[in-house]
Design a protein around this motif. Structure first.
Motif, PDB file in Angstrom:
ATOM      1  N   ALA A 124       0.844  -1.196   0.000  1.00 11.71           N
ATOM      2  CA  ALA A 124       0.000   0.000   0.000  1.00 11.71           C
ATOM      3  C   ALA A 124       0.882   1.249   0.000  1.00 11.71           C
ATOM      4  CB  ALA A 124      -0.902  -0.003   1.231  1.00 11.71           C
ATOM      5  N   LEU A 125       0.593   2.173  -0.895  1.00 12.91           N
ATOM      6  CA  LEU A 125       1.319   3.433  -0.964  1.00 12.91           C
ATOM      7  C   LEU A 125       1.041   4.246   0.290  1.00 12.91           C
ATOM      8  CD1 LEU A 125       3.087   5.292  -2.735  1.00 12.91           C
ATOM      9  CD2 LEU A 125       0.972   6.222  -3.684  1.00 12.91           C
ATOM     10  N   ARG A 126       2.095   4.703   0.959  1.00 17.19           N
ATOM     11  CA  ARG A 126       1.958   5.505   2.177  1.00 17.19           C
ATOM     12  C   ARG A 126       2.444   6.936   1.974  1.00 17.19           C
ATOM     13  NH1 ARG A 126      -1.793   3.743   4.834  1.00 17.19           N
ATOM     14  NH2 ARG A 126      -1.041   4.480   6.831  1.00 17.19           N
ATOM     15  N   ALA A 127       3.379   7.141   1.047  1.00 15.74           N
ATOM     16  CA  ALA A 127       3.904   8.493   0.803  1.00 15.74           C
ATOM     17  C   ALA A 127       4.667   8.490  -0.513  1.00 15.74           C
ATOM     18  CB  ALA A 127       4.824   8.926   1.948  1.00 15.74           C
ATOM     19  N   PHE A 128       4.861   9.689  -1.054  1.00 15.31           N
ATOM     20  CA  PHE A 128       5.662   9.834  -2.271  1.00 15.31           C
ATOM     21  C   PHE A 128       6.271  11.222  -2.326  1.00 15.31           C
ATOM     22  CE2 PHE A 128       1.441  11.258  -3.428  1.00 15.31           C
ATOM     23  CZ  PHE A 128       1.675  12.412  -4.173  1.00 15.31           C
ATOM     24  N   LEU A 129       7.363  11.328  -3.037  1.00 19.06           N
ATOM     25  CA  LEU A 129       8.014  12.603  -3.328  1.00 19.06           C
ATOM     26  C   LEU A 129       8.448  12.545  -4.779  1.00 19.06           C
ATOM     27  CD1 LEU A 129      10.599  14.580  -1.264  1.00 19.06           C
ATOM     28  CD2 LEU A 129      11.003  14.127  -3.688  1.00 19.06           C
ATOM     29  N   ILE A 130       7.994  13.503  -5.560  1.00 17.81           N
ATOM     30  CA  ILE A 130       8.404  13.625  -6.960  1.00 17.81           C
ATOM     31  C   ILE A 130       9.353  14.815  -7.034  1.00 17.81           C
ATOM     32  CG2 ILE A 130       7.647  14.000  -9.333  1.00 17.81           C
ATOM     33  CD1 ILE A 130       6.553  11.380  -8.076  1.00 17.81           C
ATOM     34  N   GLY A 131      10.594  14.538  -7.397  1.00 21.37           N
ATOM     35  CA  GLY A 131      11.591  15.596  -7.467  1.00 21.37           C
ATOM     36  C   GLY A 131      12.547  15.351  -8.616  1.00 21.37           C
ATOM     37  N   PHE A 132      13.303  16.383  -8.961  1.00 20.79           N
ATOM     38  CA  PHE A 132      14.253  16.229 -10.062  1.00 20.79           C
ATOM     39  C   PHE A 132      15.398  17.216  -9.929  1.00 20.79           C
ATOM     40  CE2 PHE A 132      10.681  18.849 -11.491  1.00 20.79           C
ATOM     41  CZ  PHE A 132      11.292  19.991 -11.977  1.00 20.79           C
ATOM     42  N   LEU A 133      16.433  16.969 -10.701  1.00 23.98           N
ATOM     43  CA  LEU A 133      17.590  17.854 -10.784  1.00 23.98           C
ATOM     44  C   LEU A 133      17.328  18.879 -11.866  1.00 23.98           C
ATOM     45  CD1 LEU A 133      20.365  15.095 -10.754  1.00 23.98           C
ATOM     46  CD2 LEU A 133      19.445  16.358  -8.792  1.00 23.98           C
TER      47      LEU A 133
END
Length: 174
Positions: A69-78
């Motif tokens: 089960a997905l609990r958290a996410f972070l979408i980031g990039f350089l």
């Protein structure tokens, strides 16, 4: 993050992320708000920025479908333009997991990851009406950048993302 798995996302995670963007914000903005959030995380982020993005999963209880089960996410990039900068595009923590340090742990992992790539600065933005996000970013050591007006004591960039799409801009030096 005991008992949780942290990994980089895959394009096959897109449906789970879209569900989180619909469900985790407590109906904020109604269906139009949910649609706006979903549009902010298209599949291309999972195809082209997976190496700097993170998912946190919890194993499903025994006797269920056996996935995670997905609990958290972070979408980031350089940043492709500024070799000193990385950008946090979108972060979400399941409502039941909020205030437990999960978001902070994701930010710290992202900071470590981008330091490994020689980055010394992280930027992010949020909506001026998202007071929780503003408070969270300042607690995480981000500084609010000067805007073109002040709203309820917060610097705001008018029409940052287009007409009527005002934003608060943050920066944190690592």
């Amino acid at each position: 993050m005991s008992g949780l798995t942290v990994r980089h996302p895959h394009p096959s995670d897109h449906a789970a992320l879209q569900g989180a963007l619909t469900d985790w914000w407590g109906g904020m903005g109604g269906e139009a708000g949910a649609q706006q959030r979903r549009l902010l995380v298209p599949r291309l982020f999972l195809q082209h920025f997976a190496g700097t993005s993170l998912l946190v999963e919890e194993p499903e209880p025994a006797g269920t479908r056996g996935g995670a089960a997905l609990r958290a996410f972070l979408i980031g990039f350089l940043s492709q333009t500024d070799p000193d900068t990385a950008y946090i595009h979108f972060v979400g923590v399941h409502p039941e997991a909020q205030r437990g340090g999960l978001g902070s742990a994701l930010y710290q992992r992202f900071f470590d990851l981008v330091r490994e790539h020689g980055r010394s600065r992280v930027r992010s933005i949020t909506s001026p009406v998202n007071r929780n996000s503003i408070a969270y970013h300042t607690r995480m050591g981000f500084r609010i950048e000067a805007g073109d007006r002040t709203e309820d004591g917060v610097e705001v960039h008018t029409d940052y993302d287009g007409p009527g799409l005002d934003r608060v801009s943050f920066v944190r030096e690592l």
